[in-house]
Structures are given as structure tokens and as C-alpha cells.
Design a protein around this motif. Structure first.
Motif, PDB file in Angstrom:
ATOM      1  N   VAL C  31       0.823  -1.195   0.000  1.00 20.46           N
ATOM      2  CA  VAL C  31       0.000   0.000   0.000  1.00 20.46           C
ATOM      3  C   VAL C  31       0.864   1.254   0.000  1.00 20.46           C
ATOM      4  O   VAL C  31       0.527   2.260  -0.612  1.00 20.46           O
ATOM      5  CB  VAL C  31      -0.933  -0.052   1.220  1.00 20.46           C
ATOM      6  CG1 VAL C  31      -1.440   1.318   1.564  1.00 20.46           C
ATOM      7  CG2 VAL C  31      -2.069  -1.027   0.974  1.00 20.46           C
ATOM      8  N   GLU C  32       1.985   1.150   0.685  1.00 20.38           N
ATOM      9  CA  GLU C  32       2.847   2.333   0.779  1.00 20.38           C
ATOM     10  C   GLU C  32       3.771   2.479  -0.423  1.00 20.38           C
ATOM     11  O   GLU C  32       4.198   3.587  -0.744  1.00 20.38           O
ATOM     12  CB  GLU C  32       3.653   2.276   2.086  1.00 20.38           C
ATOM     13  CG  GLU C  32       2.758   2.591   3.275  1.00 20.38           C
ATOM     14  CD  GLU C  32       3.344   2.172   4.596  1.00 20.38           C
ATOM     15  OE1 GLU C  32       4.499   1.700   4.601  1.00 20.38           O
ATOM     16  OE2 GLU C  32       2.645   2.310   5.616  1.00 20.38           O
ATOM     17  N   GLY C  33       4.085   1.380  -1.071  1.00 21.43           N
ATOM     18  CA  GLY C  33       4.934   1.469  -2.250  1.00 21.43           C
ATOM     19  C   GLY C  33       4.097   1.341  -3.500  1.00 21.43           C
ATOM     20  O   GLY C  33       3.011   1.882  -3.599  1.00 21.43           O
TER      21      GLY C  33
ATOM     22  N   PRO D  51     -10.481  -8.142  -6.982  1.00 24.42           N
ATOM     23  CA  PRO D  51     -11.863  -8.000  -6.479  1.00 24.42           C
ATOM     24  C   PRO D  51     -12.373  -9.210  -5.694  1.00 24.42           C
ATOM     25  O   PRO D  51     -13.178  -9.040  -4.777  1.00 24.42           O
ATOM     26  CB  PRO D  51     -12.686  -7.771  -7.743  1.00 24.42           C
ATOM     27  CG  PRO D  51     -11.822  -8.158  -8.890  1.00 24.42           C
ATOM     28  CD  PRO D  51     -10.408  -8.052  -8.447  1.00 24.42           C
ATOM     29  N   ALA D  52     -11.911 -10.410  -6.026  1.00 22.92           N
ATOM     30  CA  ALA D  52     -12.373 -11.576  -5.262  1.00 22.92           C
ATOM     31  C   ALA D  52     -11.808 -11.540  -3.846  1.00 22.92           C
ATOM     32  O   ALA D  52     -12.486 -11.897  -2.885  1.00 22.92           O
ATOM     33  CB  ALA D  52     -11.964 -12.874  -5.959  1.00 22.92           C
ATOM     34  N   ILE D  53     -10.579 -11.076  -3.708  1.00 20.45           N
ATOM     35  CA  ILE D  53      -9.988 -10.955  -2.370  1.00 20.45           C
ATOM     36  C   ILE D  53     -10.649  -9.804  -1.619  1.00 20.45           C
ATOM     37  O   ILE D  53     -11.028  -9.943  -0.455  1.00 20.45           O
ATOM     38  CB  ILE D  53      -8.455 -10.744  -2.472  1.00 20.45           C
ATOM     39  CG1 ILE D  53      -7.790 -11.954  -3.152  1.00 20.45           C
ATOM     40  CG2 ILE D  53      -7.852 -10.506  -1.090  1.00 20.45           C
ATOM     41  CD1 ILE D  53      -6.288 -11.797  -3.385  1.00 20.45           C
ATOM     42  N   LEU D  54     -10.831  -8.687  -2.283  1.00 20.01           N
ATOM     43  CA  LEU D  54     -11.416  -7.507  -1.640  1.00 20.01           C
ATOM     44  C   LEU D  54     -12.842  -7.743  -1.143  1.00 20.01           C
ATOM     45  O   LEU D  54     -13.265  -7.132  -0.160  1.00 20.01           O
ATOM     46  CB  LEU D  54     -11.443  -6.335  -2.622  1.00 20.01           C
ATOM     47  CG  LEU D  54     -10.429  -5.230  -2.396  1.00 20.01           C
ATOM     48  CD1 LEU D  54      -9.031  -5.727  -2.662  1.00 20.01           C
ATOM     49  CD2 LEU D  54     -10.716  -4.012  -3.261  1.00 20.01           C
ATOM     50  N   LEU D 103     -15.207  -0.558 -10.266  1.00 18.53           N
ATOM     51  CA  LEU D 103     -14.416  -0.420  -9.042  1.00 18.53           C
ATOM     52  C   LEU D 103     -13.042   0.114  -9.383  1.00 18.53           C
ATOM     53  O   LEU D 103     -12.216  -0.592  -9.970  1.00 18.53           O
ATOM     54  CB  LEU D 103     -14.292  -1.792  -8.356  1.00 18.53           C
ATOM     55  CG  LEU D 103     -13.296  -1.913  -7.191  1.00 18.53           C
ATOM     56  CD1 LEU D 103     -13.682  -1.000  -6.030  1.00 18.53           C
ATOM     57  CD2 LEU D 103     -13.229  -3.368  -6.704  1.00 18.53           C
ATOM     58  N   SER D 104     -12.794   1.371  -9.038  1.00 16.11           N
ATOM     59  CA  SER D 104     -11.435   1.879  -9.223  1.00 16.11           C
ATOM     60  C   SER D 104     -10.831   2.195  -7.855  1.00 16.11           C
ATOM     61  O   SER D 104     -11.454   1.944  -6.822  1.00 16.11           O
ATOM     62  CB  SER D 104     -11.409   3.072 -10.169  1.00 16.11           C
ATOM     63  OG  SER D 104     -12.057   4.181  -9.588  1.00 16.11           O
ATOM     64  N   HIS D 105      -9.641   2.719  -7.834  1.00 20.18           N
ATOM     65  CA  HIS D 105      -8.948   2.770  -6.540  1.00 20.18           C
ATOM     66  C   HIS D 105      -7.865   3.831  -6.501  1.00 20.18           C
ATOM     67  O   HIS D 105      -7.394   4.307  -7.551  1.00 20.18           O
ATOM     68  CB  HIS D 105      -8.325   1.400  -6.243  1.00 20.18           C
ATOM     69  CG  HIS D 105      -7.275   1.002  -7.224  1.00 20.18           C
ATOM     70  ND1 HIS D 105      -5.937   1.172  -6.988  1.00 20.18           N
ATOM     71  CD2 HIS D 105      -7.369   0.450  -8.460  1.00 20.18           C
ATOM     72  CE1 HIS D 105      -5.245   0.739  -8.027  1.00 20.18           C
ATOM     73  NE2 HIS D 105      -6.092   0.288  -8.936  1.00 20.18           N
ATOM     74  N   TRP D 180     -15.068   3.190  -5.197  1.00 23.74           N
ATOM     75  CA  TRP D 180     -13.668   3.639  -5.194  1.00 23.74           C
ATOM     76  C   TRP D 180     -13.019   3.175  -3.896  1.00 23.74           C
ATOM     77  O   TRP D 180     -13.527   3.435  -2.804  1.00 23.74           O
ATOM     78  CB  TRP D 180     -13.613   5.173  -5.322  1.00 23.74           C
ATOM     79  CG  TRP D 180     -12.242   5.701  -5.657  1.00 23.74           C
ATOM     80  CD1 TRP D 180     -11.653   5.729  -6.883  1.00 23.74           C
ATOM     81  CD2 TRP D 180     -11.297   6.309  -4.759  1.00 23.74           C
ATOM     82  NE1 TRP D 180     -10.417   6.303  -6.814  1.00 23.74           N
ATOM     83  CE2 TRP D 180     -10.160   6.671  -5.524  1.00 23.74           C
ATOM     84  CE3 TRP D 180     -11.306   6.589  -3.393  1.00 23.74           C
ATOM     85  CZ2 TRP D 180      -9.050   7.287  -4.964  1.00 23.74           C
ATOM     86  CZ3 TRP D 180     -10.192   7.188  -2.837  1.00 23.74           C
ATOM     87  CH2 TRP D 180      -9.083   7.538  -3.617  1.00 23.74           C
ATOM     88  N   PHE D 181     -11.906   2.471  -4.045  1.00 24.96           N
ATOM     89  CA  PHE D 181     -11.231   1.870  -2.889  1.00 24.96           C
ATOM     90  C   PHE D 181     -10.013   2.712  -2.515  1.00 24.96           C
ATOM     91  O   PHE D 181      -9.078   2.843  -3.306  1.00 24.96           O
ATOM     92  CB  PHE D 181     -10.811   0.437  -3.249  1.00 24.96           C
ATOM     93  CG  PHE D 181      -9.955  -0.245  -2.215  1.00 24.96           C
ATOM     94  CD1 PHE D 181     -10.280  -0.228  -0.868  1.00 24.96           C
ATOM     95  CD2 PHE D 181      -8.812  -0.943  -2.614  1.00 24.96           C
ATOM     96  CE1 PHE D 181      -9.479  -0.884   0.079  1.00 24.96           C
ATOM     97  CE2 PHE D 181      -8.019  -1.606  -1.679  1.00 24.96           C
ATOM     98  CZ  PHE D 181      -8.349  -1.565  -0.337  1.00 24.96           C
ATOM     99  N   ASP D 182     -10.048   3.262  -1.334  1.00 29.00           N
ATOM    100  CA  ASP D 182      -8.884   3.996  -0.817  1.00 29.00           C
ATOM    101  C   ASP D 182      -7.921   2.974  -0.226  1.00 29.00           C
ATOM    102  O   ASP D 182      -8.104   2.499   0.905  1.00 29.00           O
ATOM    103  CB  ASP D 182      -9.330   5.001   0.251  1.00 29.00           C
ATOM    104  CG  ASP D 182      -8.154   5.843   0.737  1.00 29.00           C
ATOM    105  OD1 ASP D 182      -7.003   5.348   0.688  1.00 29.00           O
ATOM    106  OD2 ASP D 182      -8.379   6.975   1.185  1.00 29.00           O
ATOM    107  N   MET D 183      -6.924   2.653  -0.994  1.00 27.07           N
ATOM    108  CA  MET D 183      -6.025   1.559  -0.630  1.00 27.07           C
ATOM    109  C   MET D 183      -5.202   1.857   0.623  1.00 27.07           C
ATOM    110  O   MET D 183      -4.890   0.955   1.400  1.00 27.07           O
ATOM    111  CB  MET D 183      -5.070   1.336  -1.809  1.00 27.07           C
ATOM    112  CG  MET D 183      -4.302   0.041  -1.764  1.00 27.07           C
ATOM    113  SD  MET D 183      -2.948   0.113  -2.942  1.00 27.07           S
ATOM    114  CE  MET D 183      -3.834  -0.023  -4.482  1.00 27.07           C
ATOM    115  N   LYS D 184      -4.848   3.113   0.810  1.00 26.81           N
ATOM    116  CA  LYS D 184      -4.046   3.449   1.991  1.00 26.81           C
ATOM    117  C   LYS D 184      -4.860   3.340   3.264  1.00 26.81           C
ATOM    118  O   LYS D 184      -4.408   2.791   4.265  1.00 26.81           O
ATOM    119  CB  LYS D 184      -3.479   4.877   1.862  1.00 26.81           C
ATOM    120  CG  LYS D 184      -2.314   4.951   0.896  1.00 26.81           C
ATOM    121  CD  LYS D 184      -1.172   5.795   1.450  1.00 26.81           C
ATOM    122  CE  LYS D 184       0.052   5.597   0.563  1.00 26.81           C
ATOM    123  NZ  LYS D 184       1.084   6.588   0.707  1.00 26.81           N
ATOM    124  N   ALA D 185      -6.059   3.889   3.224  1.00 27.42           N
ATOM    125  CA  ALA D 185      -6.889   3.907   4.421  1.00 27.42           C
ATOM    126  C   ALA D 185      -7.683   2.613   4.597  1.00 27.42           C
ATOM    127  O   ALA D 185      -8.208   2.345   5.680  1.00 27.42           O
ATOM    128  CB  ALA D 185      -7.843   5.098   4.367  1.00 27.42           C
TER     129      ALA D 185
END
Lengths: 202, 202, 202, 202
Positions: C31-33, D51-54, D103-105, D180-185
Motif C-alpha cells: 500500500v505504501e509502495g 476484487p475476489a480478495i477484496l 471499481l477503481s482505486h 472507489w477503494f482507498d487503498m491506503k486507508a
């Protein structure tokens, strides 16, 4: 680094979302009725050999007793507290399971502790020493894995000292299994009681 | 319909492929060394409340004792077989866990059996009755969930009768936790020992 | 019965608790990289053959393109929108993956649709017919599984029409794989390009 | 260190044991019949946002298109190869899904590549540049996450240029979703099309 106790809470949230929110059909029958597992499993407390992880189990499948070294004590009708015996009685007489599995394993810390205790290196343990003495003479071998396998045979023999186990097995309602997990090799063995040999199953 | 005993073997193959073949780095340290769990968990044998499934645990994280109703007997230094006490002693003194969790739950078949036994409906059980008598007077309530929660408090009290638990807790090395899982609602509660209340945690 | 769209939200909560709260160490580096997958996988959109489920993948492992029938079009440098080609270019030139896998499968609905279209039974599709025409002459066979396997070989050949694929393969930086999943039997085959045979791998 | 390509084979063995051997009832209906997913999901090829994991999906639930940046091109009836359009047509017209999700991110490598290309830093890409031009004017912002969100809105608009999508949505058979997936948060947002705002859903 997150503490395990905090991981457990987060892990519960993951379980709850997956089972109660996402796929409630997988737990609703269990939750609204009562349990009806087919298997009672006596396994070791060792953190590395969790039986649900090892067998990819789902809720409702395994009635599990866990103690140090997966030992079954002999039948003792003395009115005292016998946790393992109580669980066996409940599983066989009330839940009417069809299979009883004793699952022990290689590299067992409990067995190593016993071997060490026999050598006098740990002498002040109040409970672990009497408990491990259930292993009896098989504990004299120097190789913990040999001790563990012999102890599994003794636990199976002890299991058959319970009248309700004897009766259920004789009637063909209950099958007994002795399994041994080689943790280093990642191999599951089943005891062939006719030959006394451990045979690789998976 | 596949028997559970056969599902277990297939499940083991899935575990083996996932952990030993696909991601061996997740087990190799555990397998080559010894276990070092941070938590000892005393949980119920009930098939619906497997602690590894409930907390999404990984191998190596939880040292687990399971008996009917997740009971802890009081300290009894009589040289006899005490499976739960032996496991606690090993976890606290040898593994030096930092947290001890007693996890009981709603809809407990064991507690219902106890309540039924108190009502005289099941009278011929050799082990389950003495075992459940550990619940003591809290078992008089008619609501199994109330009995289960009161019994959890008693088990925590019993846990503190063990000298090594007392010492470790007093020294700040060991924290005790009482958790209760509401199986119907899918909610995990933690006992607040100051107030005696069960507070939702997840 | 819960709708899939609602299951997805609950499933996301389970994922979030498991990865972001319980085991953040498994995603934090990602996530950070930026991503650095080793594999680009061209797979079918079919809901039954999700590649992450089929290979028990973890986040970060597979860069995945999914379209109907897992087809790779030939190199066409016309400045138009080419989704699959763009993904391949990004994977090979920017991510520098070491392996490219085309994964097709038995019982493919897309291939059946194509065979049906060839028979004139579905005539008014604007996009699926041109898309499936990528399969070319191999689509004349009556058995969808034969069509699917022949189409996989054609897609591998098309993959090699891309200059950057040719160059990377010739330089030994990129390996190409053709996999075929027999959905009924649960068997994964790999194409042996020397013999043209599909060999069971797992 | 094990190569991903080898992990995939071992992972397949784990999948096979878990689904085909241990719980065949979970796949047998799917395997013997045809797929009937309720959702078509257009997602990004990025390895970190599977998406299957998410969504903790099971086989059969999601019909998935994956391309760089989860873009939907506009309707173009020119008889050429349109992978994403073909998949949408098949999902809506043949599978009759009830929900379409784009689904974007955040932290999207593809979007960053586009922004970099706009700045002239990567000039020799044959496919990725035309493909990313689908983002159009929204790509001028300097913040890739802003670009990604604006691009999601454009993809939803493009989705509605397809006559079969228009018709199905107008008839109430198909609902469109922008996620929309905020990957960091680790937060999942859903676009509220009435306000244009992204609202946290989980």
C-alpha cells in the motif's frame, strides 16, 4: 507490532462480517438449533497444530477437546473433575458422534517437557508432571516423536476403558482413529491398529 | 454426502498445499523452532465456537485448552490428573504467555445439559455432572446464558487461585480476560471486571 | 436471500478487518509502495473461474486481465483503444513481469456463445461476435472444449506478435504459459508447447 | 524464495482440495450447470486490488472484467475487437446481471503512468497511451486520486452509452454502481450519483 490479543478482536470482526453478514446461511442453522457434529477430536493445546486450521474445518463440524499432548486418561469413576472424560461422555452419549479422533504430533513441546522432567531438569511443576505421567512407560524413550506415537496408542487404549466408548464401538456406532501429524514434513499419518504402523494419509 | 472424517483428510490436503507448499515462510519458523504464543485461551468444546475460526487465527498464535463449557477448576494440589490445570501451568510458567482468555458463549449445550441435570432429567452421567458442578451456585438460574456468564466469572476467580497466575498477574506479566460470545447475535463481549458488566467489543 | 451486491460490502468488511486491522503487515508494503507482481495473468471473465480463488492468491501477486474467453488479440498499432494490449504492454514493459499466463477453461459460456453464434442461433450481438472471431478457424469445431484449447494456442501465438513480448521472451526475461482448467474434473493442465499436448499439473 | 508461478500451482492444489474434495457441494451446481452471476464487475488489473480478495467472493458470484484503470470505453459499433464492451454485452444481455459495478482505486499505477505520460516522461508506449486517453480531460489534474475518481464518473457515463445498458437501467433491471477503494486507508467508497460525492460504505 500488533499484540495477539488485539489481532483476535480484529479477527473476530473479520469472522463476523464473513459469516454473520456475508454468508449467514452458513451459520444460521447452527445458531438457531443445536450442534450435531459427527466427530469428537482430542488434540494438543500446541499453538502450531490448531485442528480447525489443519483440517480447514467449518463451524459445527468438530467437537474439540484440547489438552497438553492430546492425552486421554483412563476411566476413573471417582466423582472428581475430569474435563477430558466429561467431554468424551458428552460427545459420545449426548451428541452421538460417529468418529473419535486422537490427533497428536511431532515436535510436541509438552512431550519434550515430559522428557526433560524425567531427566530431572524441571522438577517443580505441580500439574504438568502428573498429567504427563499418563504417558506411562512409553515416556522413557529418548526421542520425543517415538514417545508421542506410543502415547497415542496408550490414549486409544485408555479411550476403550470408558464403558460408553466400548459399547458404541462394539455396536458399530463409533469408530476410533489415531492420527499423527509430522509437523516438519507436513504429513498426516493414521495409525493402522492391525499392524501398529503409522500410514501416510495426506 | 461426504462424512466429516473424510472432509478432514481433504481439508488437511488443502492446509498442506496452502501452508507447506504455497507459503512455507508462514510455518517454517514455527516448525523449525518451538512455539511462542502470547495467548492461552480456555474455550468450549462446542463445535460451533471454534476459537481459531472465530478469531481468524494463524498457526502459532493461540495455545488452546478446550473443555465442556470453558471451565477452569480451582487449584487442587493432589498429584492427580488435571488436564486444564496442567495446560495453564505449562502456558504461564513455560511458555510465559502475556494474556489468558476464557471464552464462553451463549446457547451452550453443556450448560443446557447441566441445567437439565439439575432438573433431574439426565441423571446417569458419570463425568459431565461432576464437571459441570464446577459452575457451582451460578448454575441455579433458569436461563443458560445467565448461568454461562456467571460461570465465566467463577472460572476467572478459579484462575486466580493458581499461585503462578496470581504471581504473574501481580507482577504485570499476565493479563486475564473474560470474553463471552453471543452466538445468535454474532457479538463478542468482554467482561469489565470493575463493573461486572459485559461490554460489546466487536 | 442476500443479494450479491450486499454480500460484496460485507465481504469487504471481512477483508478490511483481516488485512488492514488484523494483519496489516501483509498489505502495508504494498500500500505504501507500488505493485511489483511477477505474473501477468490473462483469464476469462467467467464467474466460476476467478483466478485469485483458483490459485489461492494474495494481494500483490497477480496482475490480472480478464475478458470473455481469455483471448489475446494480435498486435494492432492503430492508435485505438486496446484494453488487453494496453495491460500487456504495461505488465511487460513497466512492471517487468517474469511470467505471462493465459488461463482458459472447460465449459466456457463465452465459447458456447460463439459456437451458438456460428450456428446462427444468436445473431444480433454487436460486440461479442467480433470479439469471439479472434478465435478464428479453431472455432469451427463442435466441441467447446476443443475450441477453447485451440483458441488458447492461438492466443499464445498472438501474444508473440507483440514486439515487446518477443523481445522479452527472446532475452530470457519472460516466460509464456498456457494453462487450461478442466472445471468438471477439477484438474489444471499446462500446454507443453513442444508437443502441443496439455499435461496435468495439479 | 518461491516464484509466484510455482505458488500458483500449489495454490491450485489447495483450492482443489478445499472445493472439489472437501466441500464439493459448493462448486458442483456451478460446474454441472452454467454460471448465473448477479454482478458484472469492471475492475483494475492492479495486483493489489483483486476484487475476489477484496470482497471475499466465492466462485460463481462475480463476472469480472479487468483492464488497466477499470475503464469503460464508449459505445463504438465498428465491428472491431472490443474486449470490455463484449464482456459487458455478454453480462447484460446473456447473463442478465442485476448490478454493474465499476471499481477503481487510489494509488493506481496505471493512472500514475498516464499522468507521467501527459508530462512527457514516457513517450513510446503504443497501447497504454491511447487506452488511458479514455480518461479524457479528467486526466489533467495533478493528483492521481482525483483523476481516478473523475475517470470513474466518466466510465459510468460511457457505460450508459451502450443501448443495452440504457434499456436495462431504464427498465429497472440493472443498477449501476461506482465504487472507489482507498487503498491506503482501507476504506470503500460508493459514488452518490445525485450529489457527485463519494460516501464511505465500509
Amino acid at each position: 507490532m500488533l499484540k495477539t490479543i488485539d489481532r483476535m478482536i480484529a479477527g473476530f470482526r473479520s469472522f463476523k462480517a464473513a459469516y454473520y453478514e456475508q454468508r449467514p446461511e452458513r451459520v444460521m442453522t447452527l445458531v438457531e438449533g443445536s450442534q450435531s457434529p459427527e466427530v469428537v477430536l482430542i488434540a494438543c493445546s500446541d499453538s502450531r497444530v490448531d485442528p480447525a486450521i489443519l483440517t480447514n474445518a467449518e463451524p459445527g463440524e468438530l467437537f474439540v477437546v484440547r489438552n497438553v499432548a492430546a492425552l486421554v486418561p483412563p476411566f476413573e469413576n471417582d466423582g472428581r473433575y475430569h474435563g477430558t472424560s466429561a467431554a468424551l461422555e458428552y460427545a459420545v452419549r449426548d451428541l452421538k458422534v460417529s468418529d473419535a479422533v486422537i490427533l497428536s504430533h511431532s515436535n510436541c513441546g509438552g512431550v519434550k517437557a515430559l522428557v526433560a522432567a524425567r531427566n530431572g531438569s524441571v522438577s517443580d511443576r505441580t500439574f504438568i508432571n502428573p498429567w504427563m505421567s499418563l504417558m506411562g512407560e512409553c515416556a522413557t524413550d529418548a526421542d520425543p516423536d517415538v514417545v508421542s506415537k506410543e502415547s497415542l496408542k496408550r490414549s486409544l487404549a485408555n479411550l476403550r476403558t470408558f464403558p460408553f466408548v466400548q459399547a458404541a464401538e462394539a455396536a458399530g456406532y463409533l469408530r476410533l482413529h489415531g492420527w499423527w501429524f509430522d509437523m516438519k514434513a507436513g504429513v498426516l499419518y493414521a495409525l493402522n491398529e492391525k499392524t501398529g504402523e503409522f500410514e501416510a494419509r495426506a
